[in-house]
Design an enzyme around this catalytic site. Structure first.
Site, mmCIF file in Angstrom:
data_model
loop_
_atom_site.group_PDB
_atom_site.id
_atom_site.type_symbol
_atom_site.label_atom_id
_atom_site.label_comp_id
_atom_site.label_asym_id
_atom_site.label_seq_id
_atom_site.Cartn_x
_atom_site.Cartn_y
_atom_site.Cartn_z
ATOM 1 N N HIS A 10 46.203 62.781 43.116
ATOM 2 C CA HIS A 10 45.947 63.870 42.176
ATOM 3 C C HIS A 10 46.327 63.515 40.741
ATOM 4 O O HIS A 10 46.038 64.288 39.827
ATOM 5 C CB HIS A 10 46.732 65.116 42.628
ATOM 6 C CG HIS A 10 46.500 66.321 41.783
ATOM 7 N ND1 HIS A 10 45.240 66.877 41.589
ATOM 8 C CD2 HIS A 10 47.360 67.095 41.070
ATOM 9 C CE1 HIS A 10 45.341 67.934 40.794
ATOM 10 N NE2 HIS A 10 46.619 68.088 40.459
ATOM 11 N N ASP A 48 41.492 63.184 46.336
ATOM 12 C CA ASP A 48 42.523 64.059 45.788
ATOM 13 C C ASP A 48 42.843 65.141 46.810
ATOM 14 O O ASP A 48 42.006 65.981 47.124
ATOM 15 C CB ASP A 48 42.031 64.677 44.480
ATOM 16 C CG ASP A 48 43.071 65.573 43.817
ATOM 17 O OD1 ASP A 48 44.152 65.779 44.401
ATOM 18 O OD2 ASP A 48 42.802 66.075 42.719
ATOM 19 N N SER A 73 45.057 68.736 35.551
ATOM 20 C CA SER A 73 45.315 69.803 36.515
ATOM 21 C C SER A 73 45.476 71.138 35.791
ATOM 22 O O SER A 73 44.595 71.550 35.045
ATOM 23 C CB SER A 73 46.557 69.438 37.339
ATOM 24 O OG SER A 73 46.667 70.241 38.484
#
Length: 268
Positions: free
Chosen positions: A248, A220, A98
């Site tokens: 995620h 996600d 991320s």
């Protein structure tokens, strides 16, 4: 080795200390270096492993946080470079989840000779929709998220974590995520969330020349498929691969699949 950088980012060096290659793992928002435990362990027999926590991620690093410094993602990228410099590491492979992936990319753009490859897991250059760009969130949704965080941080974390983690049949995963989010100081978490969700690094990723593997889960809530395709299309040397993973945080929920996706890229 000055204690400031090691202490500031709670740096841990594991794996094979004399290995020719080093893997540096960068975590995402709401987690810390423990999120990489299962993935890092799979490579510890052949690589030097470097783990660290971003400033503000937990009690150990929060004393080093200030809003003046950490108002842009570049500050976190600079911290990565500090770690590499203090450990005298070059030609590393950075594996980032991320926002950890995006700050790793910014670091590699700034000091390209320090990196060899990048692996970005469910990363995004921008989370807000913009004309024909689908980032996954509109501004109103983010404003409501920030307001909820400010109003009752722990209640927000209790609702946010299960949605982002998904995998409802394994509630211990969401519970673990709640714990790491809740380890953040509420005002610091809000400040970091604002920086992350309002950032826009679409122009920057076009400058990343390193071979880059983009790993994205099939389901996600935070990063839609369109983001992965956008990054592949706008990064000069990137490959996108999807893994059958919900949520995620596939490096936590589906570590084996993330490892399987990483191996051939590392060995290529």
């Amino acid at each position: 080795m000055p204690m400031s950088v090691v202490k500031r980012n709670n740096v841990q060096v594991l794996g094979k200390p004399d290995a020719a290659e080093t893997l540096v793992f960068a975590h995402g928002f709401g987690t810390d270096q423990t999120a990489w435990q299962d993935v890092a362990e799979a490579f510890a027999d052949k690589y030097k492993i470097v783990l660290f926590d971003y400033v503000g991620a937990n009690e150990k690093t929060t004393p080093f946080f200030n809003t003046r410094k950490y108002k842009h993602l570049q500050a976190y990228a600079d911290d990565i470079l500090d770690v590499l410099e203090e450990l005298a590491l070059r030609q590393v492979t950075l594996i980032g989840h991320s926002v950890g992936g995006m700050t790793g990319a910014l670091a590699a753009i700034q000091e390209p000779s320090w990196f060899s490859k990048l692996i970005l897991v469910n990363a995004s250059p921008r989370y807000v929709n913009d004309n024909d760009y689908q980032g996954g969130f509109d501004q109103q949704t983010l404003d409501e998220l920030f307001a909820q965080m400010q109003r009752d941080f722990h209640a927000w974390a209790g609702g946010f974590a299960p949605r982002i983690m998904a995998n409802a049949d394994r509630p211990h995963l969401a519970n673990g995520f709640i714990q790491t989010i809740s380890a953040m100081r509420p005002d610091v978490a809000l400040a970091i969330a604002r920086v992350i969700f309002q950032s826009d690094h679409r122009a920057d990723i076009a400058q990343l020349q390193h071979p880059t593997l983009l790993i994205q889960g099939t389901h996600d809530l935070a990063v839609p498929h369109a983001v992965g395709h956008y990054m592949e299309n706008h990064m000069p040397n990137a490959w996108l691969t999807f893994i059958d993973a919900e949520g995620h945080l596939p490096h936590i929920s589906h570590a084996d699949k993330v490892v399987q996706a990483i191996r051939p890229f590392l060995f290529s």
